[in-house]
Design an enzyme around this catalytic site. Sequence first.
Site, mmCIF file in Angstrom:
data_model
loop_
_atom_site.group_PDB
_atom_site.id
_atom_site.type_symbol
_atom_site.label_atom_id
_atom_site.label_comp_id
_atom_site.label_asym_id
_atom_site.label_seq_id
_atom_site.Cartn_x
_atom_site.Cartn_y
_atom_site.Cartn_z
ATOM 1 N N GLY A 22 -10.777 65.300 14.283
ATOM 2 C CA GLY A 22 -11.998 65.018 13.529
ATOM 3 C C GLY A 22 -13.220 65.780 14.000
ATOM 4 O O GLY A 22 -14.242 65.783 13.327
ATOM 5 N N CYS A 59 -0.355 59.048 -18.029
ATOM 6 C CA CYS A 59 -0.381 60.489 -18.269
ATOM 7 C C CYS A 59 0.143 60.777 -19.673
ATOM 8 O O CYS A 59 1.214 60.304 -20.055
ATOM 9 C CB CYS A 59 0.459 61.220 -17.221
ATOM 10 S SG CYS A 59 0.659 62.978 -17.589
ATOM 11 N N CYS A 112 -1.832 63.858 -15.565
ATOM 12 C CA CYS A 112 -1.687 63.992 -14.107
ATOM 13 C C CYS A 112 -2.537 65.147 -13.602
ATOM 14 O O CYS A 112 -2.499 66.240 -14.170
ATOM 15 C CB CYS A 112 -0.239 64.273 -13.734
ATOM 16 S SG CYS A 112 0.863 62.885 -13.909
ATOM 17 N N CYS A 138 3.868 66.491 -12.252
ATOM 18 C CA CYS A 138 3.980 66.135 -13.671
ATOM 19 C C CYS A 138 5.109 66.952 -14.327
ATOM 20 O O CYS A 138 5.959 66.404 -15.030
ATOM 21 C CB CYS A 138 2.651 66.396 -14.366
ATOM 22 S SG CYS A 138 2.519 65.722 -16.027
#
Lengths: 203, 311
Positions: B56, B267, B291, B297
Amino acid sequence: MSATAAPSKPFEPVADSQATFRVVLDAMARPGSVRTLPATDPRCPLPGGRALAAVALTLLDHEVTFAIVPSLGEGAEEFARYLAATTGGRLVGIDEADYVFARGPLAHGVLASMKRGSLAFPDEGATLLLLVEDFETGDGVAASLTGPGIPDDRTLTLVGLSAENLAERRAANAEVPRGVDLLLVDPTGRMVCLPRTTQIAAR
Amino acid sequence: MVIDQQRDPQIPRSAFRAPRLSALAGAPEAYNYAFLDEVSKREIRRALLKAVAIPGYQVPFGAREMPIARGWGSGGLQVTLATLGPGDTLKVIDQGTDAGVNAVNIRRLVERTAPGVATTYSTAEATIIQSRHRFPEESLRADQIMVLQVPLPEPLRMVEPRESVTRQLHAEADYTRVWVHLYEDVITNGEISRASGYPVMVNGRYIMSPSPIPRWDIDKLHQSASLTLLGAGREKRIYAVPPHTNVVPLDFEDYPFRVEDFSGKRCARCGATDTYLDEIIVNGGGRLYACSDTAHCDERVSAERETRNAE
């Protein structure tokens, strides 16, 4: 891949650096897991240090400094000269170095004298590259590791670090996020990383 | 005086012919492996290792000029190029799709300059996935590396414009102003309204911008099997989230973090009800959902087609 096996193929700066880096990156992301380095540098004058040299050639250049701990033993001076000549890195004292090369276990006070970075720039903490005995046959401390990169906990026999070294490491990493990151490399090219975030408990 | 430049015999025709970009760039063989020179790669690799060691934390690095503009993925690209090698398979995502202009250009650069690296649309086949603003829908494996492009890496920039101050705030883990900012958001908007780049706490120490991924993707960073590397070229920062690391979105007990709500929507292509959906305005002002992860997809659509053909 054994350090005694000859002739080894020469270290190829582009391909071997990339392959070595990927293994080190994976080892650093998964502390305590044993990985095998894919390359060696047969020119390395340090006995048992050919795999360690591959890591050095991957990371060091004229932009960084390095130090050699005298306990590195036979070939230490030649190793310093070899690193300076092949990488362009600048040889400095232990307390100034970005990369410190030593043989494990460490003498008292070495870890304590290494750079730990500042609170604002903890990345300036040193990286310790430790040449250790064979991970499979060497004597070691049974340890349990926790921290980022470790699911639950990971156990391993830590070769090359004495109980005193572990206490010194804990002290060096106590002021989070300042600290020292360790790479342990054995003569056969096996490697373990212990970043500062890894908590080590003797079992 | 008026000169018709196009017809003037004294001005050669070649003056109007724009040189091809490929001619200006020279042959791909003229470049080092993976475009970057070795000194640059080494610096990026050193920064990456420190980034992984301090989850981080934003490691400064000397971002190089890339053949794409800063702010268009040059940071992610530098991380990818310093990491990949022969045997790797690269997938590049631009806001969910492999066919976006940003993804196509980055993939082509790698194809031209890094022999031995295969490219793919498939998440499962990829060893390295560079992405702009999305995670794939499928969970990643331990042998995969996620590289995220980051336009604005500093999560404290919204409360403090000065780098010297934000660095000190990170040094001291003084994040009170971020909490106050989120509190004010709740007061003003009734909830934490941040849609993308939602601030997260990494390993209990650093507040980090996860790059402009939607809230939907935040959980994919938490205790992930794979390593995530983040590169910000313009801002010259590299940071990382190792696998199996706690990544917690900032929230309040009474205003818990929640992801985008797609309940009742599906979708329009594959019918999925469990994916992150893009809203598309269609002729007549209607709305359609599809999507965002087009590769996922496509796989669903072709799987369905095969089932139908088999029947």
